[in-house]
Enzyme design. Structure first.
Site, PDB file in Angstrom:
ATOM      1  N   HIS A  94      -1.902   2.873  -4.967  1.00 28.11           N
ATOM      2  CA  HIS A  94      -2.372   2.026  -3.664  1.00 28.11           C
ATOM      3  C   HIS A  94      -2.809   2.788  -2.669  1.00 28.11           C
ATOM      4  CE1 HIS A  94       0.804  -1.468  -4.490  1.00 28.11           C
ATOM      5  NE2 HIS A  94       0.101  -1.293  -5.294  1.00 28.11           N
ATOM      6  N   HIS A 102       5.931   1.729  -0.439  1.00 31.26           N
ATOM      7  CA  HIS A 102       5.329   0.544  -0.523  1.00 31.26           C
ATOM      8  C   HIS A 102       5.987  -0.608   0.178  1.00 31.26           C
ATOM      9  CE1 HIS A 102       3.515  -2.784  -2.325  1.00 31.26           C
ATOM     10  NE2 HIS A 102       4.908  -3.255  -2.819  1.00 31.26           N
ATOM     11  N   HIS A 111       2.288   0.667   2.819  1.00 33.08           N
ATOM     12  CA  HIS A 111       0.933   1.467   2.367  1.00 33.08           C
ATOM     13  C   HIS A 111      -0.226   0.949   3.086  1.00 33.08           C
ATOM     14  CE1 HIS A 111       2.574   2.330  -1.878  1.00 33.08           C
ATOM     15  NE2 HIS A 111       2.962   3.221  -1.086  1.00 33.08           N
ATOM     16  N   ASP A 114      -1.358  -2.328   1.274  1.00 34.98           N
ATOM     17  CA  ASP A 114      -0.498  -3.588   0.794  1.00 34.98           C
ATOM     18  C   ASP A 114      -0.731  -4.603   1.565  1.00 34.98           C
ATOM     19  OD1 ASP A 114       0.954  -1.559  -0.651  1.00 34.98           O
ATOM     20  OD2 ASP A 114       2.556  -1.624   0.662  1.00 34.98           O
ATOM     21  N   HIS A 151      -2.462  -8.016  -9.552  1.00 38.75           N
ATOM     22  CA  HIS A 151      -1.580  -7.516 -10.809  1.00 38.75           C
ATOM     23  C   HIS A 151      -1.140  -8.918 -11.293  1.00 38.75           C
ATOM     24  CE1 HIS A 151      -1.116  -3.226  -9.641  1.00 38.75           C
ATOM     25  NE2 HIS A 151      -1.427  -3.811  -8.340  1.00 38.75           N
TER      26      HIS A 151
END
Length: 177
Positions: A94, A102, A111, A114, A151
């Site tokens: 990231h 994170h 991050h 994020d 993801h």
């Protein structure tokens, strides 16, 4: 040269039509810099687009997904502008220039890349708009670029380094719009 009424009307119409248009080339002049990332799967199927626009509060990311598996999916900006199939690991982790942990629910995070989950409906479409606070356009498009990553599963918003969001199913490299 003779100018007649039709030429004047045509010129006025052209000027009026152009008056509502703006070019977004990132060079200032009232336009905010922007970049796009065309999202593809490991087999090259197009599944959407992400658009990044510089704002006074950071970088606004708009994700427009299609033909994706239904359900929530972790969505993050990754640190390297590469999307080598099949796993997209070439995009690195990231985007995290401040070396934080994170997750937006992590007291030591988040991050810079994020984001909330991308919720995909049963028809395979989903949209997400989120501003990455403090992100800079120069950082997003630095020497090695950055990528938008989707993801396989939902991000739990706290587990370092990736929110337990599973494999990388779609990726796109940001490029100036």
């Amino acid at each position: 040269m003779r100018i007649d009424k039709a030429m004047l009307v045509g010129a006025a119409l052209g000027a009026a039509m152009l008056g509502g248009c703006t070019m977004n080339n990132g060079s200032g002049g009232g336009s905010e810099p922007s970049a796009v990332a065309d999202l593809v799967t490991a087999n090259g199927q197009s599944v959407g687009r992400a658009t990044a626009t510089a704002t006074s509060g950071g970088i606004q990311i708009m994700v427009d997904g299609r033909n994706m598996p239904p359900g929530p999916h972790g969505a993050h900006v990754h640190t390297v502008g590469r999307c080598d199939a099949p796993t997209f690991e070439s995009a690195g982790g990231h985007w995290n220039p401040d070396t934080k942990k994170h997750g937006m629910q992590n007291p030591a995070g988040p991050h810079a890349g994020d984001m909330p989950n991308l919720d995909v409906a049963s028809d395979g479409t989903g949209t997400l708009t989120f501003t990455l606070p403090g992100g800079t356009f120069d950082g997003l498009l630095d020497a090695d670029g950055s990528a938008m990553m989707i993801h396989a599963g939902p991000d739990d918003m706290r587990t370092d380094p990736s929110g337990n969001s599973g494999g990388r199913i779609a990726c796109g490299v940001f490029r100036r719009a």
